[in-house]
Design a protein around this motif. Structure first.
Motif: not given
Length: 142
Positions: A53-61, A90-92
């Motif tokens: 979820l952190v990677e996705l939030s970073s990607y989308q800003g 973490e939730k992957r």
């Protein structure tokens, strides 16, 4: 340094482009019952594989709670699922079979829309624009 008037014109054109693009994309996605935020996550997971979820939030800003809500919607539709991760905190997430099928079906409609609006541009022009937009985004995130 860029000519100020040229940079002003550039960003003005970007603003003029954004709204009609967003409106038409939302319409195309809506015919498949997909929201734009959901589409961005489906795209990412299809292209890059599983993500936190952190990677996705970073990607989308966007903030993590925003991603969490969208992921919950996608889970309830059966498009994404949680997978085990080395870090239990973490939730992957990854696409399900239905999520992949849905992405590929909607991708056809999005491809048609995107090709319609860039049909008169060369591959080189598109590659140059991708590089330019990436540089500007990186400057924003510094």
């Amino acid at each position: 340094m860029a000519n100020i008037k040229t940079s002003q014109r550039f960003f003005h054109q970007l603003l003029l482009l954004y709204r009609p693009f967003e409106n038409r994309l939302v319409h195309v996605l809506g015919t498949h019952h997909i929201q734009r935020a959901q589409w961005t996550i489906l795209f990412y997971l299809y292209e890059y594989g599983s993500a936190t979820l952190v990677e996705l939030s970073s990607y989308q800003g966007v903030e993590k709670p925003t991603i969490t809500r969208t992921i919950q919607q996608l889970e309830s539709l059966g498009y994404v699922e949680q997978i085990t991760s080395q870090d239990k905190r973490e939730k992957r997430m990854q696409l399900t079979k239905l999520g992949t099928e849905t992405y590929l079906k909607v991708r056809i409609a999005v491809n048609e829309f995107e090709e319609e609006i860039v049909h008169n541009l060369t591959e080189k022009e598109l590659e140059d624009m991708i590089q330019i937009m990436s540089s500007i985004r990186n400057n924003l995130l510094k």
